[in-house]
Every structure is written in structure tokens, then in C-alpha cells.
Design a protein around this motif. Structure first.
Motif, PDB file in Angstrom:
ATOM      1  N   GLY A 179       0.830  -1.200   0.000  1.00 15.47           N
ATOM      2  CA  GLY A 179       0.000   0.000   0.000  1.00 15.47           C
ATOM      3  C   GLY A 179       0.862   1.247   0.000  1.00 15.47           C
ATOM      4  N   HIS A 180       0.314   2.317  -0.549  1.00 14.09           N
ATOM      5  CA  HIS A 180       0.962   3.630  -0.532  1.00 14.09           C
ATOM      6  C   HIS A 180       0.334   4.439   0.599  1.00 14.09           C
ATOM      7  N   CYS A 181       1.172   4.950   1.498  1.00 15.91           N
ATOM      8  CA  CYS A 181       0.672   5.652   2.687  1.00 15.91           C
ATOM      9  C   CYS A 181       0.311   7.105   2.361  1.00 15.91           C
ATOM     10  N   GLU A 182      -0.988   7.400   2.423  1.00 17.66           N
ATOM     11  CA  GLU A 182      -1.446   8.773   2.223  1.00 17.66           C
ATOM     12  C   GLU A 182      -1.044   9.638   3.418  1.00 17.66           C
ATOM     13  N   VAL A 183      -1.035   9.037   4.595  1.00 16.06           N
ATOM     14  CA  VAL A 183      -0.510   9.632   5.820  1.00 16.06           C
ATOM     15  C   VAL A 183       0.343   8.560   6.490  1.00 16.06           C
ATOM     16  N   ALA A 184       1.095   8.930   7.496  1.00 12.67           N
ATOM     17  CA  ALA A 184       1.941   7.958   8.193  1.00 12.67           C
ATOM     18  C   ALA A 184       1.081   6.875   8.844  1.00 12.67           C
ATOM     19  N   VAL A 185       1.587   5.644   8.849  1.00 11.93           N
ATOM     20  CA  VAL A 185       0.900   4.541   9.511  1.00 11.93           C
ATOM     21  C   VAL A 185       1.842   3.912  10.536  1.00 11.93           C
ATOM     22  N   VAL A 186       1.257   3.227  11.506  1.00 13.22           N
ATOM     23  CA  VAL A 186       2.016   2.580  12.572  1.00 13.22           C
ATOM     24  C   VAL A 186       1.841   1.073  12.432  1.00 13.22           C
ATOM     25  N   GLY A 187       2.934   0.346  12.541  1.00 11.86           N
ATOM     26  CA  GLY A 187       2.885  -1.104  12.453  1.00 11.86           C
ATOM     27  C   GLY A 187       2.008  -1.709  13.538  1.00 11.86           C
ATOM     28  N   LYS A 188       1.412  -2.864  13.232  1.00 10.62           N
ATOM     29  CA  LYS A 188       0.542  -3.603  14.138  1.00 10.62           C
ATOM     30  C   LYS A 188      -0.743  -2.839  14.457  1.00 10.62           C
ATOM     31  N   ARG A 189      -1.179  -1.989  13.511  1.00 17.53           N
ATOM     32  CA  ARG A 189      -2.452  -1.276  13.649  1.00 17.53           C
ATOM     33  C   ARG A 189      -3.240  -1.415  12.354  1.00 17.53           C
ATOM     34  N   PHE A 190      -4.574  -1.318  12.470  1.00 16.14           N
ATOM     35  CA  PHE A 190      -5.450  -1.457  11.313  1.00 16.14           C
ATOM     36  C   PHE A 190      -5.284  -0.290  10.348  1.00 16.14           C
ATOM     37  N   VAL A 191      -5.312  -0.605   9.044  1.00 13.24           N
ATOM     38  CA  VAL A 191      -5.300   0.401   7.983  1.00 13.24           C
ATOM     39  C   VAL A 191      -6.498   0.141   7.073  1.00 13.24           C
ATOM     40  N   ASP A 192      -6.860   1.177   6.288  1.00 17.70           N
ATOM     41  CA  ASP A 192      -7.963   1.026   5.352  1.00 17.70           C
ATOM     42  C   ASP A 192      -7.679   1.830   4.092  1.00 17.70           C
ATOM     43  N   ILE A 193      -8.429   1.543   3.057  1.00 13.78           N
ATOM     44  CA  ILE A 193      -8.314   2.250   1.787  1.00 13.78           C
ATOM     45  C   ILE A 193      -8.799   3.682   1.993  1.00 13.78           C
ATOM     46  N   SER A 194      -7.993   4.658   1.551  1.00 17.58           N
ATOM     47  CA  SER A 194      -8.380   6.051   1.758  1.00 17.58           C
ATOM     48  C   SER A 194      -8.538   6.835   0.466  1.00 17.58           C
ATOM     49  N   ASP A 195      -8.099   6.278  -0.659  1.00 24.20           N
ATOM     50  CA  ASP A 195      -8.239   6.925  -1.961  1.00 24.20           C
ATOM     51  C   ASP A 195      -8.121   5.855  -3.042  1.00 24.20           C
ATOM     52  N   PRO A 196      -8.493   6.196  -4.287  1.00 22.89           N
ATOM     53  CA  PRO A 196      -8.331   5.222  -5.372  1.00 22.89           C
ATOM     54  C   PRO A 196      -6.866   4.812  -5.522  1.00 22.89           C
ATOM     55  N   LYS A 197      -6.657   3.643  -6.101  1.00 18.60           N
ATOM     56  CA  LYS A 197      -5.282   3.168  -6.289  1.00 18.60           C
ATOM     57  C   LYS A 197      -4.496   4.134  -7.161  1.00 18.60           C
ATOM     58  N   GLN A 198      -3.200   4.073  -7.032  1.00 15.50           N
ATOM     59  CA  GLN A 198      -2.330   4.944  -7.812  1.00 15.50           C
ATOM     60  C   GLN A 198      -2.326   4.521  -9.279  1.00 15.50           C
ATOM     61  N   GLY A 199      -1.928   5.436 -10.137  1.00 18.96           N
ATOM     62  CA  GLY A 199      -1.732   5.103 -11.543  1.00 18.96           C
ATOM     63  C   GLY A 199      -3.005   5.014 -12.351  1.00 18.96           C
ATOM     64  N   THR A 200      -2.967   4.151 -13.351  1.00 16.72           N
ATOM     65  CA  THR A 200      -4.074   3.960 -14.276  1.00 16.72           C
ATOM     66  C   THR A 200      -5.297   3.422 -13.552  1.00 16.72           C
ATOM     67  N   PRO A 201      -6.481   3.996 -13.775  1.00 19.29           N
ATOM     68  CA  PRO A 201      -7.667   3.568 -13.036  1.00 19.29           C
ATOM     69  C   PRO A 201      -8.301   2.269 -13.544  1.00 19.29           C
ATOM     70  N   SER A 202      -7.562   1.440 -14.249  1.00 17.67           N
ATOM     71  CA  SER A 202      -8.122   0.186 -14.748  1.00 17.67           C
ATOM     72  C   SER A 202      -7.894  -0.936 -13.737  1.00 17.67           C
ATOM     73  N   VAL A 203      -8.544  -2.054 -13.966  1.00 21.42           N
ATOM     74  CA  VAL A 203      -8.353  -3.209 -13.089  1.00 21.42           C
ATOM     75  C   VAL A 203      -7.241  -4.121 -13.602  1.00 21.42           C
ATOM     76  N   GLY A 204      -6.707  -3.830 -14.763  1.00 20.91           N
ATOM     77  CA  GLY A 204      -5.642  -4.647 -15.349  1.00 20.91           C
ATOM     78  C   GLY A 204      -4.275  -4.303 -14.786  1.00 20.91           C
ATOM     79  N   LEU A 205      -3.247  -4.849 -15.389  1.00 24.59           N
ATOM     80  CA  LEU A 205      -1.864  -4.607 -14.999  1.00 24.59           C
ATOM     81  C   LEU A 205      -1.541  -3.129 -15.148  1.00 24.59           C
ATOM     82  N   ASP A 206      -0.963  -2.539 -14.111  1.00 30.97           N
ATOM     83  CA  ASP A 206      -0.614  -1.121 -14.122  1.00 30.97           C
ATOM     84  C   ASP A 206       0.872  -0.999 -14.434  1.00 30.97           C
TER      85      ASP A 206
END
Length: 142
Positions: free
Chosen positions: A19-46
């Protein structure tokens, strides 16, 4: 060992995702999706330089999670998050008792389920600020 009625999985999903960190994250804690994936907005190989990583942030208290950060990572860094299995997660205030369901607490910590979404079940007990082994639910039941 008998193989009668053996359960052989046909598909096992990946449990470690970058994952790409939109803000800093701490290990051993829950994370969630906060924005669309990076790069091309397709579901195929980026093939963009970003690699098409999912964008993550600390999970919101009472909400959903996509996994647990494997280590601390600064803003704009890449981090592996664990989406399946039994992993150590830092307990929020109040602690956790083995066998209880947990939800996302403050700053992505685990807390005993109250009114939020169930994101896992404790396999061990822990006091606030210490780690409990949590079986991660992959479907985020209510």
C-alpha cells in the motif's frame, strides 16, 4: 493421516499487499483504503511508475479495515499490509480478552467490539498498549 474428505483449496487470496501511505501509519495497527489506487484507473496490470498500489491510511474507529500495517511507515512511503491470518494488533484502552470480537479503535488500534464493525476475533488477551493476537475477518461482518 487419512486423506478421506480432504479439503483442498482451489483459490487462496494473497495475504500481503503493498500500500501507498497517504498519511503515516504505525505497524501492528489497522489500515484502510483512503483513496483510489495509484496510476491507471483500470483493473488490469498497471505499468505506471507508481505500480498501481492501493492508497491507505489508519483505519477509522468503528469502521472497516483492509488489513494491518506490517511496520511503521512515513507519509508517501510504501508499506506491506497483512489482509488475512492471525496477527499481533496493538490494543486500545480497555484491553481485550481472548475470544472476544474486536473493532477498530482509536488510531487503528484494536478494541472490544461495541457498536462498530467486527473486524476480527482475539486469540489472546492484552492490556491497553500491548499486542493481542487477532484473527482477521476478511469479509468485515457487521
Amino acid at each position: 493421516m487419512s486423506t478421506a474428505n480432504g479439503c483442498v483449496p482451489k483459490y487462496e487470496p494473497g495475504a500481503r499487499i503493498t500500500g501507498h501511505c497517504e498519511v503515516a501509519v504505525v505497524g501492528k495497527r489497522f489500515v484502510d483504503i483512503s483513496d483510489p489506487k495509484q496510476g491507471t484507473p483500470s483493473v488490469g496490470l498497471d505499468t505506471t511508475a507508481s505500480g498501481g498500489n492501493v492508497v491507505i491510511s489508519p483505519a477509522t474507529a468503528g469502521g472497516l479495515k483492509c488489513g494491518v500495517a506490517s511496520h511503521d511507515q512515513a507519509i508517501n512511503g510504501e508499506v506491506t499490509f497483512i489482509a488475512d491470518g492471525v496477527v499481533p494488533v496493538t490494543a486500545d484502552t480497555g484491553g481485550i480478552t481472548a475470544g472476544q470480537e474486536v473493532e477498530v479503535g482509536t488510531a487503528g488500534k484494536a478494541k472490544t467490539k461495541a457498536s462498530g464493525k467486527s473486524v476480527g476475533r482475539a486469540w489472546s488477551s492484552a492490556t491497553a498498549g500491548n499486542d493481542a493476537l487477532i484473527q482477521l475477518y476478511t469479509s468485515n461482518p457487521a
